[in-house]
Design a protein around this motif. Structure first.
Motif, short mmCIF file in Angstrom:
data_model
loop_
_atom_site.label_atom_id
_atom_site.label_comp_id
_atom_site.label_asym_id
_atom_site.label_seq_id
_atom_site.Cartn_x
_atom_site.Cartn_y
_atom_site.Cartn_z
N ASN A 88 -31.76 12.51 -8.74
CA ASN A 88 -32.91 12.79 -9.61
C ASN A 88 -32.54 12.56 -11.08
N LEU A 89 -31.89 11.45 -11.34
CA LEU A 89 -31.55 11.11 -12.72
C LEU A 89 -32.82 10.88 -13.53
N ILE B 142 -34.85 -0.72 -14.53
CA ILE B 142 -34.09 -1.93 -14.81
C ILE B 142 -33.71 -2.62 -13.50
N SER B 143 -33.92 -3.94 -13.42
CA SER B 143 -33.48 -4.72 -12.27
C SER B 143 -31.96 -4.66 -12.20
N GLY C 93 -21.34 13.13 -14.10
CA GLY C 93 -22.29 12.05 -14.35
C GLY C 93 -22.87 12.02 -15.74
N ALA C 94 -22.50 12.99 -16.58
CA ALA C 94 -23.07 13.01 -17.94
C ALA C 94 -22.62 11.79 -18.74
N GLY C 95 -21.34 11.44 -18.63
CA GLY C 95 -20.85 10.26 -19.35
C GLY C 95 -21.51 8.98 -18.88
N ASP C 96 -21.71 8.88 -17.57
CA ASP C 96 -22.41 7.71 -17.04
C ASP C 96 -23.83 7.63 -17.58
N SER C 97 -24.49 8.77 -17.64
CA SER C 97 -25.87 8.79 -18.13
C SER C 97 -25.95 8.45 -19.62
N LEU C 98 -24.97 8.93 -20.39
CA LEU C 98 -24.90 8.56 -21.80
C LEU C 98 -24.82 7.04 -21.94
N ALA C 99 -23.94 6.43 -21.15
CA ALA C 99 -23.76 4.98 -21.21
C ALA C 99 -25.02 4.24 -20.78
N ARG D 213 -27.66 3.70 -10.11
CA ARG D 213 -28.88 4.47 -9.85
C ARG D 213 -29.57 4.85 -11.15
N GLY D 214 -28.79 5.10 -12.18
CA GLY D 214 -29.37 5.44 -13.48
C GLY D 214 -30.20 4.31 -14.05
N TYR D 215 -29.69 3.08 -13.96
CA TYR D 215 -30.45 1.92 -14.45
C TYR D 215 -31.73 1.74 -13.63
#
Length: 253
Positions: free
Chosen positions: A238-239, A8-9, A195-201, A1-3
């Motif tokens: 709401n990322l 991003i496709s 989800g902070a680590g996922d968002s960092l990545a 969802r972040g991408y």
């Protein structure tokens, strides 16, 4: 969802159950135009986490992976999903290790998130570490991640290692050394670090791998995405968007 929020496709390979939670996940991904050709059914149901959230925004996660230790993903379908991709971002359910060779054969850059490491020699994570071009982990169990980063670089010298350190910021290690970056400040309270680590990545990989931005700029954008996520309670709906990411980046110039 972040991408997807960053335009991003995106395709998703994973398992859901034939249950309410699974259908909610499928419907949500489809609504966000995420390709779900690689979404398979786990007969034991949809995996889930119980996240114990503390008043300061920190958390403790307890994970129920359902059948993830026994599942055998349909490899031909997964090969089709990888075809034409530029980046594969792996989490570490047991079945996902079977897809690492497919991603390698497809010429895809591989990023693996090995989560909050307890034992640097943990054999469960070894396949993911060895296959990765970019390795992410959390320093939740270590006050200083330097020994872990050096250990991973000794195994795979060409690796790029990124460690999330919460309020301390983050670290990045390569064959050229280890660098530390302080946390960024946004005009948002810290209410939930899930989800902070996922968002960092996502922020880093989108910027550096997909858009070719320098490491320093990509780390900053990843940190902005992570800090923004900390201001959102209990949801990934709401990322950060590309517009918001650019807004916060401009404010820091």
């Amino acid at each position: 969802r972040g991408y997807a929020r960053l335009g991003i496709s995106t395709a998703f390979i994973g398992y859901i159950g034939a249950d309410h939670s699974g259908e909610y996940i499928r419907r949500t991904l489809e609504q966000e135009r995420i390709d779900v050709a690689g979404l398979f059914i786990d007969p034991a149901g949809t995996s889930r986490s119980i996240n114990l959230l503390y008043q300061n925004g920190q958390r403790k996660n307890c994970y129920d992976g359902k059948s993830h230790m026994q599942l055998e993903p349909p490899l031909p379908t997964c090969e089709q999903v990888f075809r034409g991709a530029r980046l594969a971002h792996f989490n570490i359910p047991n079945w996902a290790r079977r897809l690492l060779p497919l991603a390698k054969d497809a010429g895809v850059k591989i990023a693996c998130d090995i989560q909050d490491v307890v034992n640097v020699e943990d054999p469960y994570r070894s396949d993911f570490i060895q296959a990765a071009d970019y390795l992410f982990f959390s320093a939740a169990n270590y006050s200083d991640p330097t020994p872990l980063i050096r250990n991973y670089l000794t195994r795979t010298p060409d690796l790029t290692v990124i460690c999330g350190m919460g309020a301390k910021g983050c670290a990045i290690g390569t064959s050229q050394g280890i660098r530390f970056f302080p946390a960024v400040n946004l005009d948002l309270p810290v209410v939930d670090t899930n989800g902070a680590g996922d968002s960092l990545a996502v922020g880093f990989l989108t910027s550096h791998v997909l858009e070719g931005l320098p490491v320093e700029e990509s780390i900053l954008r990843g940190q902005i995405a992570a800090r923004y996520k900390c201001g959102i309670r209990a949801s990934s709906s709401n990322l950060i968007t590309r517009e918001l990411l650019e807004h916060y980046r401009e404010k820091m110039k």
